[in-house]
Motif scaffolding. Structure first.
Motif, short mmCIF file in Angstrom:
data_model
loop_
_atom_site.label_atom_id
_atom_site.label_comp_id
_atom_site.label_asym_id
_atom_site.label_seq_id
_atom_site.Cartn_x
_atom_site.Cartn_y
_atom_site.Cartn_z
N ILE A 11 0.83 -1.12 0.02
CA ILE A 11 0.14 0.02 0.06
C ILE A 11 0.84 1.24 0.02
CG2 ILE A 11 -1.80 1.31 1.46
CD1 ILE A 11 -2.77 -1.31 2.04
N PRO A 12 0.52 2.23 -0.92
CA PRO A 12 1.61 3.45 -1.00
C PRO A 12 1.33 4.30 0.17
CG PRO A 12 -0.20 3.52 -2.58
CD PRO A 12 -0.57 2.14 -1.91
N ILE A 14 -0.81 7.43 1.35
CA ILE A 14 -1.99 7.54 0.55
C ILE A 14 -2.03 9.17 0.44
CG2 ILE A 14 -4.43 7.50 1.02
CD1 ILE A 14 -3.15 4.70 -0.01
N SER A 40 -7.66 3.93 10.13
CA SER A 40 -8.45 5.30 9.73
C SER A 40 -7.43 6.27 9.25
CB SER A 40 -9.26 6.01 11.12
OG SER A 40 -7.97 6.02 12.05
N SER A 41 -6.38 6.11 9.48
CA SER A 41 -5.32 7.27 9.25
C SER A 41 -5.17 7.40 7.59
CB SER A 41 -4.17 6.88 9.62
OG SER A 41 -3.55 5.67 9.46
N LYS A 45 -6.52 10.42 4.96
CA LYS A 45 -5.61 10.80 3.92
C LYS A 45 -6.33 10.70 2.48
CE LYS A 45 -1.36 9.49 6.31
NZ LYS A 45 0.04 8.78 6.15
N ASP A 109 -4.42 13.19 14.89
CA ASP A 109 -3.17 12.44 15.00
C ASP A 109 -2.03 13.45 14.45
OD1 ASP A 109 -3.69 10.09 16.49
OD2 ASP A 109 -3.71 9.02 14.35
N ASN A 112 2.51 9.81 11.62
CA ASN A 112 2.25 9.18 10.30
C ASN A 112 1.69 9.98 9.37
OD1 ASN A 112 3.52 6.49 10.63
ND2 ASN A 112 1.59 5.75 11.64
N ASP A 150 -9.21 2.86 14.70
CA ASP A 150 -8.32 3.81 15.35
C ASP A 150 -7.60 3.32 16.58
OD1 ASP A 150 -6.92 6.26 15.30
OD2 ASP A 150 -8.22 7.26 16.29
N THR A 151 -6.50 3.80 16.51
CA THR A 151 -5.65 3.56 17.96
C THR A 151 -6.30 4.53 19.01
OG1 THR A 151 -3.91 2.59 16.88
CG2 THR A 151 -3.62 3.02 19.17
N MET A 206 -1.38 -4.31 12.27
CA MET A 206 -1.01 -2.86 11.59
C MET A 206 0.27 -2.22 12.32
SD MET A 206 -4.71 -1.16 11.39
CE MET A 206 -6.19 -1.77 10.48
N GLU A 208 1.96 0.56 14.64
CA GLU A 208 1.57 2.07 14.91
C GLU A 208 2.85 3.09 14.22
OE1 GLU A 208 -1.26 2.81 16.46
OE2 GLU A 208 -1.65 1.04 17.48
N GLY A 209 3.77 2.43 13.91
CA GLY A 209 4.79 3.23 13.20
C GLY A 209 5.25 3.27 11.95
N ALA A 212 3.99 0.66 7.70
CA ALA A 212 2.95 0.76 6.51
C ALA A 212 2.04 -0.25 5.96
CB ALA A 212 4.09 1.06 5.37
N THR A 213 1.54 -0.86 6.89
CA THR A 213 0.62 -1.95 6.67
C THR A 213 -0.93 -1.52 7.53
OG1 THR A 213 1.49 -2.82 8.70
CG2 THR A 213 2.12 -3.99 6.55
P1 GDP Z 1 -4.44 5.04 13.29
O1 GDP Z 1 -4.31 3.74 14.15
O2 GDP Z 1 -5.73 4.71 12.19
O3 GDP Z 1 -4.31 6.25 13.70
O4 GDP Z 1 -3.07 4.65 12.22
P2 GDP Z 1 -1.55 4.93 12.60
O5 GDP Z 1 -0.93 6.11 12.29
O6 GDP Z 1 -1.20 4.13 13.89
O7 GDP Z 1 -1.02 3.82 11.30
C1 GDP Z 1 -1.59 2.42 11.26
C2 GDP Z 1 -0.67 1.75 10.29
O8 GDP Z 1 -0.75 2.33 8.84
C3 GDP Z 1 1.02 1.55 10.46
O9 GDP Z 1 1.33 0.46 9.90
C4 GDP Z 1 1.31 2.95 9.55
O10 GDP Z 1 2.70 2.75 9.17
C5 GDP Z 1 0.32 2.61 8.42
N1 GDP Z 1 -0.03 4.03 7.47
C6 GDP Z 1 -0.23 5.07 7.96
N2 GDP Z 1 -0.40 6.05 7.04
C7 GDP Z 1 0.12 5.15 5.79
C8 GDP Z 1 -0.08 5.73 4.40
O11 GDP Z 1 -0.36 6.57 3.87
N3 GDP Z 1 0.35 4.35 3.82
C9 GDP Z 1 0.68 3.15 4.23
N4 GDP Z 1 0.95 2.23 3.36
N5 GDP Z 1 0.76 2.83 5.48
C10 GDP Z 1 0.37 3.96 6.36
#
Ligand code: GDP
Ligand code: MN
Ligand code: MN
Length: 253
Positions: A11-12, A14, A40-41, A45, A109, A112, A150-151, A206, A208-209, A212-213
Motif C-alpha cells: 500500500i503506497p 496515501i 482510519s489514518s 488521508k 493525530d 504518520n 483507530d488506536t 498494523m 503504530e509506526g 506501512a501496513t
Molecule cells: P491509526 O491507528 O488509524 O491512527 O493509524 P496509525 O497512524 O497508527 O497507522 C497504522 C498503520 O498504517 C501503520 O502500519 C502505519 O505505518 C500505516 N500507515 C499510516 N499511513 C499510511 C499510508 O499513507 N500508507 C501506508 N502504506 N501505510 C500507512
C-alpha cells in the motif's frame, strides 16, 4: 475455530483522492466473508482530512486550553473544530466527534503525517466504510465487510487498543442474550461488541509506526450481515452514566 489474518503488502503513501477500495482490490485476492480492517489514518488521508497547522485560525478557547495543557494552540483548535462536545478539557482533551465517537483529542493525530500537519479522523467513518465496501464489491464481486480502526486509549486502563470507529456490512455486535450458558442459565446481558474485538486484533497486526501496513484481512470469523454502522454502538446520551458524570463535574468547575 481457526482464524487467518494477514496484512496487505504494497500500500503506497496515501494522498487525497486516492481510491482506497480500488487499491485494496488490486493488491489482495479477497474471498467472500473476509473482514477488511483499514486504519482510519489512510481513509482520512484519502479524504483529504489533513490540515496544515499554520492555516488554522485560533480562537480564545483554544489559547486558554493550550496554556492549561501545555499544548500547541493550533492543535487544540483542530481538536475543538472536530468536537461536538468537550467532556474533559484538562490535563488532556476527551471529546465527542461530530460523528459521535468519544476519544482523546477527537482522534486528531500527529503521527504518520508530514511535519507541520495534523491528520483528522474521517468525517463520517461509517459512510467511508460503505463507500469502500461498494468499490471492493464492484472491483472484485466479493461479499466482504469493512471495519475502520483507530488506536484509542480507554478509561480505567493504561495502554491503547484498536477500536472500531466505522463499519459496514457487519453487525457491530453479536447478541448472546437468550442463549444458554454451560449450566443451562439464559444469558441476559452479553451483547458482544465484535467490531471492537476485530479492530483490536487488526490493530495489533498494523503496528503504530513505520510498518506501512494499514490494511488487515481477517478470514474465518463468522459474522452476521447487517448494514451495520459503529453509530449503532454509541451509547445513547440518556443511558450514559459516565458521560453524565463528566458533564456534571464540568459544570461544578
Ligand atoms: P491509526 O491507528 O488509524 O491512527 O493509524 P496509525 O497512524 O497508527 O497507522 C497504522 C498503520 O498504517 C501503520 O502500519 C502505519 O505505518 C500505516 N500507515 C499510516 N499511513 C499510511 C499510508 O499513507 N500508507 C501506508 N502504506 N501505510 C500507512
Ligand atoms: Mn489515530
Ligand atoms: Mn494506530
Amino acid at each position: 475455530m481457526k482464524i487467518e489474518a494477514f496484512t496487505v503488502q504494497g500500500i503506497p503513501l496515501i494522498q487525497e483522492g486516492d481510491d482506497v477500495g480500488a487499491i485494496i482490490s488490486k493488491l489482495v485476492q479477497l474471498d467472500d466473508g473476509d473482514i477488511v480492517a483499514i486504519a482510519s489514518s489512510v481513509v482520512a488521508k484519502s479524504e483529504g482530512r489533513v490540515l496544515r497547522l499554520k492555516d488554522i485560525t485560533l480562537g480564545a478557547e483554544a489559547k486558554r486550553i493550550a496554556r492549561a495543557n501545555d499544548e500547541d494552540p493550533r492543535f487544540v483548535q483542530a481538536v475543538l473544530n472536530e468536537s461536538e462536545e468537550v467532556l474533559i478539557e484538562s490535563p488532556f482533551m476527551l471529546t465527542q466527534t461530530h460523528a459521535g465517537h468519544i476519544c482523546v483529542n477527537a482522534g486528531v493525530d500527529r503521527s504518520n503525517v508530514q511535519d507541520g500537519y495534523v491528520l483528522l479522523l474521517p468525517k463520517n467513518p461509517d459512510a467511508s466504510a460503505k463507500r469502500i465496501k461498494d468499490t471492493i464489491k464492484k472491483e472484485t464481486g466479493k461479499q466482504i465487510c469493512i471495519v475502520i480502526t483507530d488506536t484509542c486509549g480507554r478509561p480505567f486502563r493504561i495502554g491503547q487498543v484498536g477500536t472500531a470507529i466505522g463499519c459496514t456490512g457487519i453487525s457491530p455486535t453479536k447478541d448472546w442474550r437468550g442463549e444458554k450458558d454451560l449450566f443451562g442459565r439464559t444469558l441476559k446481558i452479553t451483547n458482544e461488541a465484535i467490531v471492537d474485538e476485530l479492530a483490536s486484533f487488526a490493530n495489533l497486526m498494523m503496528g503504530e509506526g513505520k510498518d506501512a501496513t494499514p490494511v488487515v484481512i481477517i478470514r474465518g470469523v463468522k459474522w452476521q450481515e447487517d448494514e451495520g454502522g459503529v453509530c449503532k454502538i454509541h451509547r445513547p446520551d440518556a443511558e450514559d452514566l459516565i458521560k453524565g458524570a463528566l458533564r456534571a463535574s464540568k459544570d461544578m468547575r
